[in-house]
Write a protein that holds these residues in place. Structure first.
Motif, PDB file in Angstrom:
ATOM      1  N   THR A   9       0.809  -1.223   0.000  1.00  0.00           N
ATOM      2  CA  THR A   9       0.000   0.000   0.000  1.00  0.00           C
ATOM      3  C   THR A   9       0.840   1.270   0.000  1.00  0.00           C
ATOM      4  OG1 THR A   9      -0.121  -0.052   2.404  1.00  0.00           O
ATOM      5  CG2 THR A   9      -1.916  -1.128   1.175  1.00  0.00           C
ATOM      6  N   ALA A  10       2.134   1.140   0.314  1.00  0.00           N
ATOM      7  CA  ALA A  10       2.981   2.331   0.414  1.00  0.00           C
ATOM      8  C   ALA A  10       4.440   1.973   0.132  1.00  0.00           C
ATOM      9  CB  ALA A  10       2.862   2.947   1.804  1.00  0.00           C
ATOM     10  N   VAL A  11       5.213   3.020  -0.179  1.00  0.00           N
ATOM     11  CA  VAL A  11       6.655   2.884  -0.344  1.00  0.00           C
ATOM     12  C   VAL A  11       7.312   3.611   0.830  1.00  0.00           C
ATOM     13  CG1 VAL A  11       8.646   3.390  -1.803  1.00  0.00           C
ATOM     14  CG2 VAL A  11       6.473   2.745  -2.851  1.00  0.00           C
ATOM     15  N   ASP A  12       8.201   2.894   1.530  1.00  0.00           N
ATOM     16  CA  ASP A  12       8.908   3.422   2.690  1.00  0.00           C
ATOM     17  C   ASP A  12      10.317   3.855   2.298  1.00  0.00           C
ATOM     18  OD1 ASP A  12       6.775   3.079   4.399  1.00  0.00           O
ATOM     19  OD2 ASP A  12       7.487   1.202   5.237  1.00  0.00           O
ATOM     20  N   PRO A  13      11.058   4.506   3.211  1.00  0.00           N
ATOM     21  CA  PRO A  13      12.424   4.942   2.895  1.00  0.00           C
ATOM     22  C   PRO A  13      13.328   3.770   2.510  1.00  0.00           C
ATOM     23  CG  PRO A  13      11.664   5.935   4.942  1.00  0.00           C
ATOM     24  CD  PRO A  13      10.650   4.898   4.556  1.00  0.00           C
ATOM     25  N   ASP A  47       3.116   7.548  -0.300  1.00  0.00           N
ATOM     26  CA  ASP A  47       4.526   7.905  -0.225  1.00  0.00           C
ATOM     27  C   ASP A  47       4.910   8.080   1.239  1.00  0.00           C
ATOM     28  OD1 ASP A  47       7.053   8.968  -0.348  1.00  0.00           O
ATOM     29  OD2 ASP A  47       6.542  10.552  -1.764  1.00  0.00           O
ATOM     30  N   ARG A  48       5.645   7.106   1.759  1.00  0.00           N
ATOM     31  CA  ARG A  48       6.158   7.195   3.131  1.00  0.00           C
ATOM     32  C   ARG A  48       7.691   7.219   3.096  1.00  0.00           C
ATOM     33  NH1 ARG A  48       2.683   2.865   6.622  1.00  0.00           N
ATOM     34  NH2 ARG A  48       4.765   1.945   6.652  1.00  0.00           N
ATOM     35  N   GLY A  52      10.596  15.530   1.620  1.00  0.00           N
ATOM     36  CA  GLY A  52      11.761  16.019   0.910  1.00  0.00           C
ATOM     37  C   GLY A  52      12.363  15.043  -0.077  1.00  0.00           C
ATOM     38  N   THR A  53      11.813  13.843  -0.173  1.00  0.00           N
ATOM     39  CA  THR A  53      12.317  12.880  -1.147  1.00  0.00           C
ATOM     40  C   THR A  53      12.032  13.417  -2.544  1.00  0.00           C
ATOM     41  OG1 THR A  53      11.977  11.021   0.327  1.00  0.00           O
ATOM     42  CG2 THR A  53      12.120  10.516  -2.009  1.00  0.00           C
ATOM     43  N   GLU A  80      14.735   8.252 -11.265  1.00  0.00           N
ATOM     44  CA  GLU A  80      15.913   8.106 -10.419  1.00  0.00           C
ATOM     45  C   GLU A  80      15.703   8.815  -9.100  1.00  0.00           C
ATOM     46  OE1 GLU A  80      19.606   9.087 -12.284  1.00  0.00           O
ATOM     47  OE2 GLU A  80      19.210   7.782 -13.996  1.00  0.00           O
ATOM     48  N   PHE A  81      16.263   8.219  -8.061  1.00  0.00           N
ATOM     49  CA  PHE A  81      16.240   8.782  -6.720  1.00  0.00           C
ATOM     50  C   PHE A  81      17.680   8.886  -6.252  1.00  0.00           C
ATOM     51  CE2 PHE A  81      16.676   7.719  -2.195  1.00  0.00           C
ATOM     52  CZ  PHE A  81      16.021   8.794  -1.633  1.00  0.00           C
ATOM     53  N   ARG A  82      18.048  10.052  -5.760  1.00  0.00           N
ATOM     54  CA  ARG A  82      19.396  10.244  -5.223  1.00  0.00           C
ATOM     55  C   ARG A  82      19.294  10.903  -3.856  1.00  0.00           C
ATOM     56  NH1 ARG A  82      23.659  10.448  -9.432  1.00  0.00           N
ATOM     57  NH2 ARG A  82      22.612  10.211 -11.416  1.00  0.00           N
ATOM     58  N   SER A  83      20.070  10.396  -2.942  1.00  0.00           N
ATOM     59  CA  SER A  83      20.245  11.004  -1.632  1.00  0.00           C
ATOM     60  C   SER A  83      21.612  10.553  -1.145  1.00  0.00           C
ATOM     61  CB  SER A  83      19.142  10.562  -0.664  1.00  0.00           C
ATOM     62  OG  SER A  83      19.308   9.202  -0.307  1.00  0.00           O
ATOM     63  N   PRO A  84      22.132  11.147  -0.091  1.00  0.00           N
ATOM     64  CA  PRO A  84      23.438  10.680   0.397  1.00  0.00           C
ATOM     65  C   PRO A  84      23.397   9.168   0.664  1.00  0.00           C
ATOM     66  CG  PRO A  84      22.825  12.722   1.479  1.00  0.00           C
ATOM     67  CD  PRO A  84      21.628  12.276   0.676  1.00  0.00           C
ATOM     68  N   GLY A  85      24.261   8.459   0.002  1.00  0.00           N
ATOM     69  CA  GLY A  85      24.339   7.010   0.189  1.00  0.00           C
ATOM     70  C   GLY A  85      23.427   6.188  -0.699  1.00  0.00           C
TER      71      GLY A  85
END
Length: 99
Positions: A9-13, A47-48, A52-53, A80-85
């Motif tokens: 039902t959702a996407v987590d970090p 969206d979980r 700021g994602t 594409e998703f980018r974040s530190p790491g």
């Protein structure tokens, strides 16, 4: 009795290991399938991923004479998703997104 899995039902970090992710009720971003990401981007999955994602979504079109961008259908979609790491990318079937 055969159990048919349901869509989370959702996407987590990314790398989330909460109970919901463990049992399949939600999915961590780094393990989301292209179909699940398309559902997230179109509001069919919650969206979980944290506030700021940001995603970069690139659509490619082929335009021929007499066909405008408004009439053309995307032939490739890349998200594409980018974040530190993290740097995660998906190729999404354009038919999964609204026209």
């Amino acid at each position: 009795m055969h159990h048919t899995p349901t869509m989370p039902t959702a996407v987590d970090p990314p790398e989330c290991a909460c109970t919901d992710c463990t049992i399949g009720a939600t999915v961590p971003l780094d393990r989301a399938a292209p179909e699940q990401l398309a559902a997230l981007l179109t509001g069919r999955m919650a969206d979980r991923t944290d506030s700021g994602t940001e995603f970069t979504v690139t659509l490619s079109f082929t335009l021929t004479p007499g066909v405008s961008l408004r009439e053309a259908a995307a032939h490739t979609v890349r998200a594409e998703f980018r974040s530190p790491g993290h740097h995660i990318g998906w190729d999404i079937d354009p038919s999964l997104l609204p026209h």
